[in-house]
Design a protein around this motif. Structure first.
Motif, PDB file in Angstrom:
ATOM      1  N   GLU A   1       9.348  -3.598  -1.021  1.00  0.00           N
ATOM      2  CA  GLU A   1       8.222  -3.585   0.444  1.00  0.00           C
ATOM      3  C   GLU A   1       7.058  -4.178  -0.239  1.00  0.00           C
ATOM      4  O   GLU A   1       7.020  -4.084  -1.732  1.00  0.00           O
ATOM      5  N   GLY A   2       6.433  -4.634  -0.277  1.00  0.00           N
ATOM      6  CA  GLY A   2       5.110  -5.254  -1.078  1.00  0.00           C
ATOM      7  C   GLY A   2       5.492  -6.302  -1.310  1.00  0.00           C
ATOM      8  O   GLY A   2       6.519  -7.967  -1.055  1.00  0.00           O
ATOM      9  N   SER A   3       4.302  -7.608  -0.942  1.00  0.00           N
ATOM     10  CA  SER A   3       4.842  -9.079  -2.063  1.00  0.00           C
ATOM     11  C   SER A   3       4.714  -9.391  -3.653  1.00  0.00           C
ATOM     12  O   SER A   3       4.455  -8.675  -3.955  1.00  0.00           O
TER      13      SER A   3
ATOM     14  N   LYS B   1       3.363 -14.210  -2.614  1.00  0.00           N
ATOM     15  CA  LYS B   1       3.821 -14.941  -1.942  1.00  0.00           C
ATOM     16  C   LYS B   1       5.013 -13.953  -1.079  1.00  0.00           C
ATOM     17  O   LYS B   1       5.103 -13.149  -1.983  1.00  0.00           O
ATOM     18  N   PRO B   2       5.225 -13.865  -0.233  1.00  0.00           N
ATOM     19  CA  PRO B   2       5.969 -13.733   0.229  1.00  0.00           C
ATOM     20  C   PRO B   2       7.666 -13.134  -0.204  1.00  0.00           C
ATOM     21  O   PRO B   2       7.825 -14.427  -0.980  1.00  0.00           O
TER      22      PRO B   2
ATOM     23  N   CYS C   1       0.709  -1.249   0.375  1.00  0.00           N
ATOM     24  CA  CYS C   1      -0.635  -0.184  -0.079  1.00  0.00           C
ATOM     25  C   CYS C   1       0.789   1.483  -0.309  1.00  0.00           C
ATOM     26  O   CYS C   1       0.066   2.911   0.226  1.00  0.00           O
ATOM     27  N   SER C   2       2.372   1.556  -0.142  1.00  0.00           N
ATOM     28  CA  SER C   2       3.359   2.529   0.457  1.00  0.00           C
ATOM     29  C   SER C   2       3.220   2.419   1.550  1.00  0.00           C
ATOM     30  O   SER C   2       4.057   3.340   1.530  1.00  0.00           O
ATOM     31  N   GLY C   3       2.955   2.010   2.261  1.00  0.00           N
ATOM     32  CA  GLY C   3       3.132   1.969   3.634  1.00  0.00           C
ATOM     33  C   GLY C   3       3.878   2.321   4.101  1.00  0.00           C
ATOM     34  O   GLY C   3       4.932   3.123   4.985  1.00  0.00           O
ATOM     35  N   CYS C   4       4.942   1.757   3.994  1.00  0.00           N
ATOM     36  CA  CYS C   4       6.027   1.465   4.493  1.00  0.00           C
ATOM     37  C   CYS C   4       7.039   2.250   4.011  1.00  0.00           C
ATOM     38  O   CYS C   4       7.584   2.741   4.638  1.00  0.00           O
TER      39      CYS C   4
ATOM     40  N   LEU D   1      19.428  -8.311   0.837  1.00  0.00           N
ATOM     41  CA  LEU D   1      17.172  -7.456   0.360  1.00  0.00           C
ATOM     42  C   LEU D   1      17.355  -7.997   1.894  1.00  0.00           C
ATOM     43  O   LEU D   1      17.624  -8.160   2.517  1.00  0.00           O
ATOM     44  N   VAL D   2      16.934  -6.732   1.821  1.00  0.00           N
ATOM     45  CA  VAL D   2      15.384  -6.080   3.391  1.00  0.00           C
ATOM     46  C   VAL D   2      14.312  -6.785   3.123  1.00  0.00           C
ATOM     47  O   VAL D   2      13.598  -5.636   1.804  1.00  0.00           O
ATOM     48  N   SER D   3      13.624  -7.047   3.378  1.00  0.00           N
ATOM     49  CA  SER D   3      11.903  -7.349   3.299  1.00  0.00           C
ATOM     50  C   SER D   3      11.073  -6.461   4.246  1.00  0.00           C
ATOM     51  O   SER D   3      11.799  -6.388   5.472  1.00  0.00           O
ATOM     52  N   LEU D   4      10.975  -5.200   4.178  1.00  0.00           N
ATOM     53  CA  LEU D   4      10.631  -4.267   4.505  1.00  0.00           C
ATOM     54  C   LEU D   4       9.048  -4.382   4.827  1.00  0.00           C
ATOM     55  O   LEU D   4       7.911  -3.994   3.835  1.00  0.00           O
ATOM     56  N   GLY D   5       8.335  -4.950   5.937  1.00  0.00           N
ATOM     57  CA  GLY D   5       6.787  -4.489   6.372  1.00  0.00           C
ATOM     58  C   GLY D   5       5.965  -6.337   5.820  1.00  0.00           C
ATOM     59  O   GLY D   5       6.495  -7.281   5.406  1.00  0.00           O
TER      60      GLY D   5
END
Lengths: 242, 551, 171, 177
Positions: D58-60, D132-133, D14-17, D80-84
């Motif tokens: 950000e995002g799946s 998928k994550p 949602c762009s919240g991150c 690589l960082v999975s954010l949120g």
């Protein structure tokens, strides 16, 4: 457990290297708690019978080839218990992970966000990501009851609702249907909750539910907090009566 | 019925058989029944009547003669000949053979290893007696052990004898039977129970079915002796609903035994009373687990509970309960009759006696066999079983069903006993033995068993409920060519986790088929994952190419 | 004590309820006779419907949800009416490695039903078993109670078609 | 000393991150002394550059476009960082997994539309069968849960990485909150 275990004795055991004394009618969980050691658990809730089903509270007992659930295993003389180590931590982490993979837990839109036992367990057990394939079952929310809602997507099958309804309220409206990964909690003959003949609308099931699977109507995301004070109270009252 | 009456019944029955000029024994075991032995019996009777041979020929329906692959089987006592593949339209040929040459029907060689290498203890009566007639059982020394026990032995003597025999539980884990009996005997409780576990749920196994259908009284006698030894007055036989014939025959057997005073109150005039109820299961493999079985007998969902307390201390309605499986109880009467030392002689140092196996799959002589413990797998597969048909090549033998494992060729010379099987990653289990050739894919076999465990998991504990579903999902990825090496290591991780944390035996052993195939046939897994190829050509390998799935 | 409690009347006037009552009586109307009673209902009426489960619950004084929980736990119990004919495909190990999944697939292609389903005209129900104990005859199916040995997919479809009227089931 | 190359990408979320990232406010200035933002929906670069040190995702992974992007990003990124939650669990986008693509389309473009119901085709990337994550598609080095993760969590993560340390988040973040 049958009530025949009346001849309790005091025994000495070792928990995490520390010697403690306890009564033989106490479980490892109870003794650990007295020592300030928290063992993660989900199906266990003080005041209801224990079923040893979630397996989060499994501990190592020296000399026993199998891990034993702390909530139902009684202490005995000379027992040497380990409640936390890397192996147990890894197992607990995977169990929490399995729960997240089993149903559709979306914390950010859940009424119990921030007040959820499962969410807390994920933090406690260091479960940061789900590496298992999601099973993503298709499950319908039941909002037919006038005061409460049941969302099976958040259910972890701990059976606390089943037990509180049977053991405390005496209505036995809840039970489990099906088996394996297809098992679900149901009311009466698997019909919508609102049509139940037996439900007294007491709400105890809602209060003991560890997640946002059972909640009060009208609450929004993160607004559902559970009030469990009645359980320890009832437990004490029963012990007094005994 | 006391010993004297028993002996006179036996004598009378033997006389009756001897008086029959020509006795034809038609096998009505599962295999032969499906091959048309019921119609054959009818045809034999009708033709005998039409040909005026009624007075001379007696057609009797008996239990399994063993070689199911060649059914229907007919044994002609007068000429001591066994015929195989006797289709119903060959009734006349059988009758012809009584007076002249056997033409048009095939004689089954009873000297072949399939018969010669067996040692029948539990199955001693199968193929000899008519299961619905108690006299038939009595004529072959039936109930003699029970009456002997009641007259001559104290309960402690019986427990001692069973302990001395070295008998171990035939249901799977091989727990010493004598030890179990003595625990229940010593336990305190207002009542005690004996339960016969006839919930034979392993796919690929029908030993217990055969015993219950062909020789039901043997089970009842075993139970009564057990009840006397542990001090129980009531028993239950839990049979699966899939075995209607076993249910019917057990019901008949119970009422016949009651009528003869061999069950019920004051058996054989002693103060010992024992009654048996039949409980019909309803299709749940997990009910083979002791605590789940107890829940089911009490009318509940068949979910196990943590042990301890063990059923021996707190079982049915919280009372001490002895649970033994059909084959274990079927071994009791012969042990008492022939003596514990005789039984202990058979087999190996730690695994005594005989074991019934159900030999199926890619093998010539499919059927029910009873062999002494310690026999090698090679003897079973190649001598008794006659090897792989159609020039196929042996690949593995699966023992122990969904809780067992696949044993590769290199262990064929291993003796079959509890310890050896465990060492190579399988278990004895209830006795299913499925032979596989190159046309079987080991990934597919592992996936088959995991599907079984997943749908038979009761759902109570998380590791088994979700773990089996996750392992199945990962195996499906492998079988469809969608898996990565990551999936493979995840699968191995889950195997050890589910094994260590599950509540009951079903979950604890559910990973076994995967673990054993990974151990011996890892290259097949690698071929599926890395090359997207199923060497046996079984798996569909349908996954979309090039889509990366990392976890 | 139990006998003093008022008895519930069967859901319908059907005489066959006596069979069910007998089963309950044999177990002294004890709750642990639940499974036996459900067996009796299924044998008598072919499946377990809601009124019958309610009747059992009130007769044995077992919670409704428990009756439903038990009825759905065991694969043997059917909650929907079954077709006139039943075909049980064995999925035991011996049958599986000899190709019993092809039998299932053949029935699905020909009659359009999966395991647990009944054709719309109520002629044929397809079921699976975990092992019917006829491993030496693998692969087997049980058609209306009769075990058919060493089946090919074509033979099974043919055998089903040979039953009266099931031909229409395919349409 | 050269600045670390940092990128952020926005998959199905949602762009919240990214909003939370902007909530770093004046701390962004502090960070910018050590890093250079080489690619982001917040800045105007068209091509994802080579040799990026840290990428916040950000995002799946929901559609073919996401899949294409994440494979490329992984290839060109060191950490690589999975954010949120969307990146970490699938979160809200993942709620469609229980429904299936076809029924989802029917519901969204046929049943709920009264005027000219029609399916989108061609112009937008096709949906993948399941959401998928990120870590279920490519290996991920750092997992940062939260919906969204707080600005101070992001600050901690980025500054630790810039300092050459792996952030320890095990008991600091949680799903949802």
């Amino acid at each position: 457990m049958p009530e025949t275990l009346t001849n309790t004795e005091v025994v000495t055991l070792t928990i995490n290297g520390q010697e403690v004394s306890a009564r033989t009618d106490e479980t490892i969980m109870e003794v650990a708690e007295e020592q300030g050691i928290r063992i993660p658990a989900l199906c266990h809730i003080s005041g209801l019978s224990d079923v040893g089903a979630c397996r989060l509270c499994v501990v190592e007992i020296q000399g026993s080839p199998r891990l034993q659930p702390a909530c139902v295993t009684r202490v005995s003389e000379g027992m040497t218990v380990t409640t936390h180590n890397d192996r147990l931590k890894a197992h607990r982490r995977t169990i929490v992970e399995m729960l997240f993979a089993e149903r559709n837990h979306v914390c950010s839109v859940c009424v119990s966000n921030g007040h959820c036992d499962l969410q807390n367990l994920a933090v406690e057990c260091g479960m940061q990501e789900v590496t298992l394939p999601y099973l993503a079952p298709s499950l319908q929310v039941d909002a037919s009851h006038k005061r409460f809602v049941m969302d099976p997507n958040r259910c972890v099958m701990c059976t606390r609702c089943v037990r509180v309804c049977d053991e405390i309220e005496g209505a036995h409206t809840w039970d489990i249907m099906g088996r394996g990964v297809d098992s679900r909690v149901i009311t009466d003959l698997g019909k919508p909750w609102g049509e139940s003949d037996t439900c007294t609308s007491c709400g105890k099931c809602v209060q003991v539910c560890p997640t946002g699977a059972l909640f009060e109507k009208g609450v929004s995301v993160a607004e559902m907090t559970k009030r469990r004070q009645f359980l320890p109270y009832l437990k004490t009252m029963r012990e007094v009566q005994k | 019925m006391n010993l004297e009456e028993l002996e006179s019944t036996a004598a009378h029955e033997r006389e009756l058989c001897a008086g029959q000029k020509c006795r034809l024994r038609v096998c009505t075991g599962t295999g032969c029944a499906s091959a048309g032995s019921d119609r054959l019996t009818q045809a034999l009777r009708e033709r005998a009547k039409e040909r005026g041979m009624e007075g001379e020929v007696t057609v009797t329906e008996v239990g399994c003669l063993g070689l199911c692959a060649e059914g229907p089987l007919v044994k002609v006592d007068a000429t001591d000949t066994l015929y195989q593949n006797v289709a119903p339209n060959l009734a006349d040929n059988v009758l012809d053979s009584l007076t002249g040459e056997a033409a048009g029907i095939t004689i089954c060689n009873e000297k072949q290893p399939f018969f010669a290498r067996q040692n029948r203890v539990v199955l001693e009566n199968a193929g000899h007696i008519e299961s619905d007639r108690i006299e038939s059982y009595i004529a072959r020394d039936g109930y003699r052990a029970l009456l002997h026990v009641l007259a001559e032995m104290s309960p402690a003597d019986v427990v001692a004898a069973i302990t001395q025999s070295g008998l171990r539980g035939r249901g799977g884990a091989g727990y010493p039977t004598g030890l179990k009996w003595s625990t229940v005997a010593k336990a305190n409780g207002p009542r005690k129970f004996v339960v016969c576990n006839g919930d034979e749920g392993d796919p690929g196994a029908f030993m217990d079915r055969s015993v219950m259908e062909d020789d039901p009284h043997r089970v009842l006698e075993g139970m009564a002796i057990a009840a006397y030894a542990v001090g129980a007055s009531h028993g239950y036989i839990y049979v699966r609903a899939e075995y209607p014939r076993a249910i019917k025959r057990l019901k008949t057997a119970i009422s016949r035994a009651e009528r003869q005073g061999l069950l019920g109150s004051s058996i054989a005039g002693t103060s010992f009373s024992f009654s048996i109820d039949l409980r019909v299961g309803a299709g749940a493999f997990v009910c083979g687990e002791e605590t789940a079985l107890i829940a089911s007998v009490q009318g509940n969902r068949g979910t196990p509970r943590p042990r301890p307390p063990y059923p021996a201390m707190s079982g049915l309605w919280g009372c001490p309960t002895l649970i033994n499986n059909v084959e274990t109880l079927g071994s009791i009467a012969p042990i008492i009759r022939c003596g514990a030392p005789w039984y202990a002689e058979i087999g190996t140092e730690k695994s005594h006696g005989t074991k019934v196996f159900c030999l199926t799959g890619a093998i010539k002589n499919t059927g029910l066999i009873e062999v002494p413990m310690g026999i090698t797998l090679r003897e079973i597969v190649f001598d008794i079983g006659g090897g792989i048909p159609n020039g196929g090549k042996f690949k593995a033998v699966q023992t122990g069903g969904p809780s067992g494992g696949c044993i590769p060729e290199q262990y064929l010379d291993m003796p079959v006993d509890y310890e050896s099987l465990r060492e190579v990653g399988s278990i004895m289990g209830s006795g299913g033995m499925i032979v596989m050739d190159e046309t079987s894919c080991m990934v597919d076999v592992a996936r088959f068993f995991m599907e079984f465990c997943m749908s038979e998991s009761c759902g109570k504990c998380i590791p088994c409920r979700v773990g089996t579903a996750e392992m199945y999902k990962l195996l499906t990825r492998i079988a469809t060519g969608a898996a990565t090496m990551n999936d493979l290591s995840k699968l191995e991780e889950l195997c050890s986790m589910v094994r260590e944390t599950s509540l009951c035996g079903l979950g604890q052993s559910a990973p076994n088929p995967v673990v054993s195939t990974l151990r011996y046939f890892r290259d097949e897994y690698l071929a599926h994952v890395q090359e997207r190829v199923c060497p046996a050509g079984v798996c569909p390998m349908t996954a979309r190419k090039g889509v990366a799935t990392h976890a | 004590m139990r006998d003093l409690l008022p008895k519930t009347a069967p859901p319908t006037a059907d005489k066959r309820w006596r069979i069910v009552d007998t089963a309950m009586k044999r177990n002294g109307y004890a709750p642990d006779g639940l499974i036996e009673t459900l067996h009796a209902i299924q044998e008598t009426f072919g499946y377990l419907d809601e009124p019958s489960m309610r009747y059992v619950a009130s007769s044995l004084r077992v919670p409704l949800s428990k009756v439903y929980g038990v009825a759905t736990f065991y694969h043997h119990f059917q909650l929907k009416p079954q077709g006139e004919h039943s075909c049980v495909v064995c999925l035991g190990t011996a049958c599986y490695i000899k190709g019993s999944s092809n039998l299932l697939e053949a029935v699905r292609t020909r009659f359009g039903i999966r395991s647990g389903e009944t054709t719309p005209n109520n002629k044929l129900s397809l079921l699976t078993a975990r092992c019917v104990g006829s491993c030496s005859l693998a692969p087997v199916s049980v058609l209306d109670g009769q075990t058919l040995p060493h089946l090919s997919p074509e033979e099974l479809v043919e055998a089903i078609c040979a039953l009266d009227d099931t031909e229409e089931a395919a349409q | 000393m050269s600045k670390a190359k940092v990128a952020t990408i926005w998959l199905d979320g949602c762009s919240g991150c990214h909003m939370s990232f902007l909530d770093l406010d004046e701390r962004l200035i502090e960070l910018s002394e050590k890093m250079e933002l080489v690619y982001s929906p917040l800045v105007d670069f068209k091509e994802f550059p080579q040799d990026v040190d840290v990428t916040l995702v950000e995002g799946s992974v929901s559609n073919e476009g996401d899949l294409h992007k994440i494979l490329q990003v992984r290839e060109r990124t060191r950490i690589l960082v999975s954010l949120g939650d969307c990146a970490v669990t699938g979160n809200v986008p993942g709620m469609r997994n229980a429904i299936g693509v076809e029924p989802l389309f029917t519901r969204a473009y046929s049943q709920n539309v009264t005027v000219h119901p029609q399916r989108p085709r061609g112009a937008v990337p096709a949906l993948l069968e399941t959401v998928k994550p990120v870590h279920q598609v490519v290996p991920v080095d750092v997992i940062v849960a939260g919906c969204p993760p707080s600005a101070s969590t992001i600050y901690y993560v980025v500054s630790e990485l810039l300092a050459g340390r792996m952030p320890e988040l095990e008991t600091h973040t949680r799903f949802g909150a």
